[in-house]
Write a protein that holds these residues in place. Structure first.
Motif, PDB file in Angstrom:
ATOM      1  N   GLU A   1      74.508 -29.695  39.720  1.00  0.00           N
ATOM      2  CA  GLU A   1      75.294 -29.353  39.807  1.00  0.00           C
ATOM      3  C   GLU A   1      75.002 -27.541  41.003  1.00  0.00           C
ATOM      4  OE1 GLU A   1      79.352 -27.943  37.784  1.00  0.00           O
ATOM      5  OE2 GLU A   1      77.744 -29.370  38.309  1.00  0.00           O
ATOM      6  N   GLU A   2      73.226 -27.173  40.830  1.00  0.00           N
ATOM      7  CA  GLU A   2      73.577 -25.992  41.494  1.00  0.00           C
ATOM      8  C   GLU A   2      72.483 -26.580  42.932  1.00  0.00           C
ATOM      9  OE1 GLU A   2      69.880 -24.206  40.237  1.00  0.00           O
ATOM     10  OE2 GLU A   2      70.319 -24.234  38.468  1.00  0.00           O
ATOM     11  N   SER A   3      73.022 -28.066  43.003  1.00  0.00           N
ATOM     12  CA  SER A   3      73.035 -28.228  44.700  1.00  0.00           C
ATOM     13  C   SER A   3      73.933 -28.541  45.210  1.00  0.00           C
ATOM     14  CB  SER A   3      71.935 -29.643  44.273  1.00  0.00           C
ATOM     15  OG  SER A   3      72.414 -30.591  43.690  1.00  0.00           O
TER      16      SER A   3
ATOM     17  N   GLY B   1      75.177 -25.010  45.943  1.00  0.00           N
ATOM     18  CA  GLY B   1      74.181 -24.599  46.972  1.00  0.00           C
ATOM     19  C   GLY B   1      74.793 -25.442  48.861  1.00  0.00           C
TER      20      GLY B   1
ATOM     21  N   GLY C   1      69.579 -32.472  29.613  1.00  0.00           N
ATOM     22  CA  GLY C   1      71.144 -31.895  30.304  1.00  0.00           C
ATOM     23  C   GLY C   1      70.452 -31.463  31.252  1.00  0.00           C
ATOM     24  N   GLU C   2      69.003 -31.598  31.560  1.00  0.00           N
ATOM     25  CA  GLU C   2      68.456 -31.323  32.899  1.00  0.00           C
ATOM     26  C   GLU C   2      69.282 -31.682  34.122  1.00  0.00           C
ATOM     27  OE1 GLU C   2      66.770 -27.826  32.620  1.00  0.00           O
ATOM     28  OE2 GLU C   2      65.219 -28.303  32.272  1.00  0.00           O
ATOM     29  N   LEU C   3      69.050 -33.301  34.251  1.00  0.00           N
ATOM     30  CA  LEU C   3      69.463 -33.223  35.638  1.00  0.00           C
ATOM     31  C   LEU C   3      71.136 -33.053  36.074  1.00  0.00           C
ATOM     32  CD1 LEU C   3      69.045 -36.065  38.317  1.00  0.00           C
ATOM     33  CD2 LEU C   3      70.642 -37.451  36.065  1.00  0.00           C
ATOM     34  N   GLU C   4      71.930 -33.234  34.684  1.00  0.00           N
ATOM     35  CA  GLU C   4      72.859 -32.388  34.999  1.00  0.00           C
ATOM     36  C   GLU C   4      73.108 -31.290  36.115  1.00  0.00           C
ATOM     37  OE1 GLU C   4      72.011 -34.290  32.979  1.00  0.00           O
ATOM     38  OE2 GLU C   4      73.291 -36.044  32.489  1.00  0.00           O
ATOM     39  N   ALA C   5      71.988 -30.126  35.307  1.00  0.00           N
ATOM     40  CA  ALA C   5      72.047 -29.203  35.848  1.00  0.00           C
ATOM     41  C   ALA C   5      71.813 -28.726  37.136  1.00  0.00           C
ATOM     42  CB  ALA C   5      70.782 -27.700  34.754  1.00  0.00           C
ATOM     43  N   MET C   6      70.695 -29.379  37.460  1.00  0.00           N
ATOM     44  CA  MET C   6      70.254 -29.827  38.877  1.00  0.00           C
ATOM     45  C   MET C   6      71.285 -30.025  39.985  1.00  0.00           C
ATOM     46  SD  MET C   6      66.195 -30.150  38.990  1.00  0.00           S
ATOM     47  CE  MET C   6      65.834 -30.891  37.604  1.00  0.00           C
TER      48      MET C   6
END
Lengths: 57, 478, 126
Positions: free
Chosen positions: A52-54, A57, A45-50
């Motif tokens: 989400e963060e962008s 932001g 789930g790293e892609l989803e987490a990133m």
């Protein structure tokens, strides 16, 4: 023709051993070069987490 | 961190949760298509014709289309869920987020076994093909097929070990050639180019329904073989550049390709080969498209379809190694299996330990078990997985109704595809029961035992909240 | 709910777990073979003496294709006449249905209890 196929058979045995050996050697080399921490650091789930963060932001 | 480009070279494969070495995101929609169709297309070259033996040529056509409906539902449902849950492990990760850990463990095992068994079946077929070529070129004795079976598995495992881009580009090339071979055979035997050799009416005369209606039900068992494995596209989710777009596109393009290939294959083979020969995949037609080419009288066609058959088996075994190792890797990463398997190669960026571990497992089955048993084990694991999918989508839509999370693709007519899929699965369970009831019960017995093992023993090593990795809101009703 | 911290598993424990799983898998595949229960064999119910293509129920076109494939009526006899037996008892059918339904019920029940734990740890209590 009989002999050609016998050689092909030997070649297949040889190549099988070669590919197996290449994998096992690289595996041992990798395991002894890097720490277990780095090797098993992958998380789901790293892609989803990133993404989400962008968005935030 | 706000504007991280995850595909940039310095950030690639890393992530905010502490991933230092992750899988490489390099694939496009064409690779997804090649992975899905590559695994399945071998089913057109061998194996589907057991459906003819089960109920005759018409029964096989009906099974082909009913299975086509089943798989269209699978592809639609899968595309919706996976465009939202994009992680290696595919349906396993979906089950973990939507149904629960035990279901996820079972789904993970379905995937690993369906693909590893299929890989073994492919290696057996490739070994057989080499022995046919040896006989055709004048070899007198019985060729030892074992070194060729082992070589296929070793070479493809090595290719997978070295990186996913080369592996699936290789698949794209050989799958395309195998697909073109079917089209060329159709064009040159159906009468569109040159004289046709199709004799459907005369060949079917007196043998329309050799088993009556029950034969049509029984044929469904091997009807699945036309498409088995297309759902494997989701395993690539973590390695695709833009999963929300590429996965639905690649998967739906894949099922359309297969519907065309399956119908053409049935048409070509049933118009040339008598049904008793065509339907016996052991003593009769092992490779029906190849046998049809033999009767066309054209040497070019014989070679082209021979190469197509070999390429199809290689593409399938290759995709199976890719998918089985992703599923095994995902299980290890969550500690459903020992965490040791959750490692990624720092240079090649592949789940290298899972790839190496599954090699001897595939060899045990390729060298030790008969082909139809291996195929049946693979089909049954697939079928259990398809039965899970309607439950999955129904719960998905209930826990996260439309609008609560962003979906890359939304499948139409919900819940009709889910209900149709569930009915067709029940129908197929009955078809399998007609021929392989003992294996069916033995296998479900196996899954019950490992489920108890997981629930009462293995699950203690698993983190609870951390398994839920998607940035979704809390599900409704919890 | 309290945060659950799983125990670390020893190397030996990991190896044993893998061996258990592989043994079960191989067992599930080979057990029906060893017990001779792997069914689905075809048999010839009524053999034909001195078969001809007509006696085997083949018309001229069908016979022609068999000849092109290199068969004679004798060598094609078993291939053409062998049939599956689809008869079954309702008892066996009921056993199969019960096993499948029980399996999925077990899966859903245990999954649900595990899932509730996951959700409450991830999102906290309502």
């Amino acid at each position: 023709m009989m002999e050609t196929w016998n050689y092909i058979e030997y070649a297949a045995w040889g190549l099988s051993a070669l590919f197996g050996l290449l994998m096992v050697m690289d595996w041992i080399k990798t395991d002894s070069t890097y720490s277990e921490d780095v090797l098993t650091s992958s998380r789901e789930g790293e892609l989803e987490a990133m993404t989400e963060e962008s968005h935030k932001g | 961190m706000a504007q991280t480009d995850i595909t940039s070279s310095e950030r690639d494969g890393m992530g905010p949760h502490g991933t230092k070495v992750g899988l490489l995101r390099v694939l496009g929609p064409a690779h997804v298509w090649a992975l899905g169709v590559g695994i399945v297309l071998v089913g057109e070259y061998m194996g589907w014709n057991f459906a003819v033996g089960k109920g005759g040529a018409y029964a096989a056509l009906m099974a082909c289309w009913f299975a086509g409906i089943l798989y269209s539902c699978v592809a639609m449902i899968d595309s919706e869920v996976t465009s939202t849950v994009a992680a290696a492990g595919g349906q396993y990760t979906q089950a973990k987020h939507i149904v629960g850990p035990l279901m996820a463990f079972n789904v993970g095992l379905y995937l690993v076994f369906a693909y590893t068994m299929l890989e073994a079946a492919n290696a057996i077929t490739a070994g057989y093909l080499v022995s046919v070529v040896a006989t055709m070129t004048g070899y007198g004795g019985a060729l030892d097929q074992r070194p060729f079976i082992i070589l296929v598995i070793m070479f493809l495992a090595w290719l997978n070990y070295r990186g996913v881009l080369a592996t699936l580009t290789f698949n794209l090339v050989i799958t395309s050639i195998a697909f073109i071979a079917i089209i060329v055979l159709f064009l040159s035997t159906s009468g569109i180019i040159g004289d046709g050799i199709m004799q459907h009416a005369a060949l079917f005369e007196g043998h329309e329904k050799p088993y009556g209606w029950i034969g049509i039900v029984a044929a469904m068992h091997f009807g699945l073989w036309f498409y088995l494995g297309i759902e494997g596209t989701t395993q690539a989710a973590e390695e695709v550049r833009s999963p929300a777009r590429a996965l639905p596109f690649g998967t739906l393009a894949g099922i359309m390709t297969l519907l065309i290939a399956a119908t053409l294959t049935w048409y070509i083979c049933s118009g040339v080969l008598p049904w008793e020969f065509l339907g016996d995949g052991v003593n009769g037609s092992v490779a029906p498209l190849f046998d049809t080419a033999r009767l066309s009288g054209s040497n070019a066609l014989i070679w082209f379809l021979g190469i197509g058959t070999l390429f199809a088996t290689l593409a399938s075994a290759n995709g199976c190694i890719n998918d089985a190792s992703r599923a095994w890797f995902a299980l290890g990463r969550d500690k459903y299996l020992p965490a040791w398997f959750g490692a990624v190669h720092p240079q090649y960026r592949t789940p290298y330990r899972s790839i190496v571990f599954l090699v001897p497992i595939a060899l045990i089955f390729a060298l030790g078990a008969p082909l139809d048993q291996v195929i049946t084990f693979s089909i049954l694991s697939g079928l259990l997985g398809y039965t899970f999918m309607p439950l999955n989508i129904l719960m998905f839509r209930k826990k996260w109704p439309m609008g609560t999370i962003k979906r890359g693709y939304e499948h139409p007519f919900h819940p009709i595809p889910a209900i149709v899929l569930l009915c067709l699965c029940a129908f197929t369970f009955f078809a399998v029961f007609l021929g392989y009831g003992t294996q069916l019960v033995a296998m479900i017995g196996f899954y019950i035992v490992v489920s108890l093992w997981f629930h009462f023993w293995r699950y203690r090593f698993v983190n609870r909240g951390a398994q839920f990795t998607m940035p979704w809101p809390k599900p409704l009703g919890y | 709910m309290a945060h659950y911290t799983p125990p670390a598993q020893s190397k030996l424990g990991q190896i044993i777990d893998v061996i258990v799983l592989v043994t079960l898998t191989v067992g599930a595949l080979f057990a029906p073979l060893w017990l001779n229960l792997a069914g689905a064999a075809k048999t010839v119910a009524t053999p034909v003496e001195n078969p001809t293509w007509e006696a085997l129920g083949q018309n001229a076109v069908q016979a022609g294709q068999y000849e092109a494939l290199g068969y004679t009526p004798e060598s094609a006899h078993d291939l053409i006449l062998a049939r599956f037996d689809y008869s079954f008892t309702s008892g066996a059918l009921i056993v199969m249905i019960v096993v499948i339904v029980a399996y999925y019920a077990l899966l859903l029940k245990f999954s649900e209890s595990e899932y509730r734990e996951v959700i409450s740890e991830k999102f906290g209590k309502k």
